[in-house]
Write a protein that holds these residues in place. Structure first.
Motif, short mmCIF file in Angstrom:
data_model
loop_
_atom_site.label_atom_id
_atom_site.label_comp_id
_atom_site.label_asym_id
_atom_site.label_seq_id
_atom_site.Cartn_x
_atom_site.Cartn_y
_atom_site.Cartn_z
N ILE A 10 0.79 -1.13 0.15
CA ILE A 10 -0.12 -0.03 -0.12
C ILE A 10 0.94 1.25 0.16
N GLU A 11 0.22 2.41 -0.12
CA GLU A 11 1.26 3.47 -0.13
C GLU A 11 1.74 3.73 1.10
N GLY A 12 2.86 4.28 1.11
CA GLY A 12 3.55 4.63 2.28
C GLY A 12 4.33 3.46 3.01
N LYS A 15 8.03 0.87 -0.44
CA LYS A 15 8.69 0.05 -1.43
C LYS A 15 9.51 0.99 -2.30
N THR A 16 9.13 2.30 -2.55
CA THR A 16 10.02 3.05 -3.38
C THR A 16 11.69 3.44 -2.81
N THR A 17 11.54 3.58 -1.40
CA THR A 17 12.86 3.91 -0.72
C THR A 17 13.58 2.78 -0.85
N GLN A 18 13.06 1.56 -0.53
CA GLN A 18 13.73 0.22 -0.74
C GLN A 18 14.08 -0.47 -2.16
N ASP A 94 8.74 -1.21 -9.65
CA ASP A 94 8.09 -0.65 -8.52
C ASP A 94 6.65 -0.95 -8.98
N ARG A 95 5.69 -1.95 -8.48
CA ARG A 95 4.45 -2.16 -8.93
C ARG A 95 4.55 -2.93 -10.19
N PHE A 96 3.52 -4.00 -10.22
CA PHE A 96 3.21 -4.58 -11.47
C PHE A 96 1.78 -5.22 -11.46
N ALA A 99 -0.75 -5.04 -8.52
CA ALA A 99 -1.30 -3.78 -8.00
C ALA A 99 -2.82 -3.68 -8.48
N THR A 100 -2.60 -3.92 -9.82
CA THR A 100 -4.21 -3.70 -10.61
C THR A 100 -5.18 -4.79 -9.55
N ILE A 101 -4.76 -5.94 -9.31
CA ILE A 101 -5.73 -6.67 -8.55
C ILE A 101 -5.84 -6.35 -7.32
N ASN A 147 2.82 12.56 5.03
CA ASN A 147 3.95 13.52 5.36
C ASN A 147 4.84 13.75 4.06
N ARG A 148 5.05 12.62 3.36
CA ARG A 148 5.73 12.88 2.09
C ARG A 148 5.14 13.93 1.04
N ILE A 149 3.73 13.81 1.11
CA ILE A 149 3.21 14.70 0.00
C ILE A 149 3.04 16.06 0.53
N1 Z5A Z 1 -2.13 1.72 -8.90
C1 Z5A Z 1 -3.35 1.09 -9.17
O1 Z5A Z 1 -4.13 1.58 -8.63
N2 Z5A Z 1 -3.10 0.04 -9.94
C2 Z5A Z 1 -2.23 -0.36 -10.64
O2 Z5A Z 1 -2.01 -1.13 -11.66
C3 Z5A Z 1 -0.80 0.30 -10.39
C4 Z5A Z 1 -0.86 1.46 -9.53
C5 Z5A Z 1 0.56 0.05 -11.15
C6 Z5A Z 1 0.75 5.29 -7.80
O3 Z5A Z 1 1.69 4.32 -7.60
C7 Z5A Z 1 -0.76 4.81 -7.46
O4 Z5A Z 1 -1.16 4.02 -8.60
C8 Z5A Z 1 -0.70 3.81 -6.18
C9 Z5A Z 1 -1.48 2.56 -6.73
C10 Z5A Z 1 -1.84 2.96 -8.01
N3 Z5A Z 1 -1.47 4.50 -4.93
N4 Z5A Z 1 -1.40 5.39 -4.81
N5 Z5A Z 1 -0.98 6.51 -4.18
P1 Z5A Z 1 3.19 4.56 -6.83
O5 Z5A Z 1 3.84 3.19 -6.62
O6 Z5A Z 1 3.98 5.35 -7.88
O7 Z5A Z 1 2.90 5.53 -5.54
P2 Z5A Z 1 2.79 5.15 -4.10
O8 Z5A Z 1 1.95 3.79 -3.87
O9 Z5A Z 1 1.97 6.31 -3.56
O10 Z5A Z 1 4.16 4.87 -3.72
P3 Z5A Z 1 5.17 5.70 -3.21
O11 Z5A Z 1 4.63 7.27 -3.20
O12 Z5A Z 1 6.43 5.45 -4.04
O13 Z5A Z 1 5.19 5.48 -1.56
P4 Z5A Z 1 5.93 4.09 -1.22
O14 Z5A Z 1 6.90 3.50 -2.51
O15 Z5A Z 1 5.01 3.34 -0.45
O16 Z5A Z 1 6.92 4.65 0.19
P5 Z5A Z 1 8.04 5.39 -0.02
O17 Z5A Z 1 8.11 6.76 -1.00
O18 Z5A Z 1 9.26 4.42 0.04
O19 Z5A Z 1 7.98 6.11 1.49
C11 Z5A Z 1 6.94 6.94 1.84
C12 Z5A Z 1 7.59 7.88 3.20
O20 Z5A Z 1 7.77 7.15 4.16
C13 Z5A Z 1 8.85 8.61 2.88
O21 Z5A Z 1 8.74 9.86 3.31
C14 Z5A Z 1 9.90 7.64 3.58
O22 Z5A Z 1 11.04 8.31 3.70
C15 Z5A Z 1 9.02 7.16 4.66
N6 Z5A Z 1 9.76 5.74 4.86
C16 Z5A Z 1 9.93 4.64 4.04
N7 Z5A Z 1 9.97 3.55 4.71
C17 Z5A Z 1 10.09 3.79 5.92
C18 Z5A Z 1 10.06 3.19 7.01
N8 Z5A Z 1 10.54 2.02 7.25
N9 Z5A Z 1 10.03 3.86 8.47
C19 Z5A Z 1 9.64 5.06 8.39
N10 Z5A Z 1 9.48 5.91 7.22
C20 Z5A Z 1 9.67 5.26 6.20
#
Ligand code: Z5A
Length: 220
Positions: A10-12, A15-18, A94-96, A99-101, A147-149
């Protein structure tokens, strides 16, 4: 080596950090790889990403979401993922299709059998070797994502999904866990609520054993 690893959750969930840290890890081991994402990854995918993720002055229904994500995926597989696998690069994505399911199926309630049939077409039946599912409770993920947004000044905040109700995110998380349960050989569930470096260590140890397995003579 043929190794296709997807990063989901799920968002947050982190996965993108990792995925970025995993890329650094592969680089440090001189292992050729590409890092890519959905929606995105190809010029068409980047355009579709903008339509899907930025809150626009129009509705996008669940069926439209399924077709748009899938159209982006078809181009991504053909132009980016398959050529990289053919070259022998490790592919980190990052997602495949899971995510759609999880989002359109479990989250929006769109028919999962239909999504699976569309997924088979958009991917040409390509499956990841392994999927890392970074699991966090929905409130934890949403708090991190918000927080990130809040730190982004750009008008294109890509926050259409984050603005959904918490119940939606709970359904998506339950969907991912159910997928992991039904395909336990492919999925590795990683506790995403641990700190960033602890999660990274777990990812590196999993990738390292995947690379070793992939290189072992029995696999050839
Ligand atoms: N979507 C869909 O509906 N159907 C599909 O088929 C596909 C996608 C492919 C965009 O995806 C959206 O598209 C998504 C699902 C939908 N929904 N949303 N939103 P995306 O992957 O591009 O966007 P996202 O899910 O929002 O991912 P993201 O923004 O890249 O977030 P994340 O990968 O889950 O987290 P992050 O960016 O690595 O971390 C978020 C924050 O938390 C950041 O400030 C980090 O520093 C912090 N963080 C990370 N890890 C930790 C830990 N372990 N502790 C504390 N803080 C942390």
């Amino acid at each position: 080596m043929r190794l296709f690893i997807t990063f989901e959750g799920i968002e947050g969930c982190g996965k993108t950090t990792q995925i970025k840290m995993a890329g650094e890890y592969l680089k440090s081991r001189n292992i050729p790889f590409i890092m890519t994402e959905e929606p995105g990854g190809s010029p068409l995918g980047v355009k579709i990403r903008k339509i899907l993720l930025n809150e626009g002055p129009f509705e996008i229904c669940a069926a439209s979401e399924v077709f748009l994500f899938s159209a982006a995926r078809a181009q991504h597989v053909k132009d980016v993922i398959l050529p990289a696998l053919k070259r022998g690069d490790v592919v980190l994505c990052d997602r495949f299709y899971d995510a759609t399911i999880a989002y359109q199926g479990f989250g929006r309630g769109f028919d999962i059998d239909i999504i699976q049939r569309i997924n088979a077409v958009s991917t040409g039946q390509l499956k990841p070797n392994v999927t890392f599912l970074f699991d966090v409770p929905a409130p934890v993920g949403i708090k991190r994502a918000m927080n990130r947004i809040s730190q982004i000044r750009d008008v294109n905040k890509e926050d259409r999904f984050e603005n959904e109700e918490i119940e939606f995110h709970k359904k998506v998380r339950a969907g991912y866990l159910s997928l992991a349960d039904s395909e336990s050989e492919r999925f590795r569930i990683i506790d995403g609520s641990k700190d960033i470096s602890a999660v990274h260590r777990k990812v590196c140890s999993l990738i390292s054993s995947l690379i070793n397995d992939n290189r072992s003579p029995q696999r050839r």
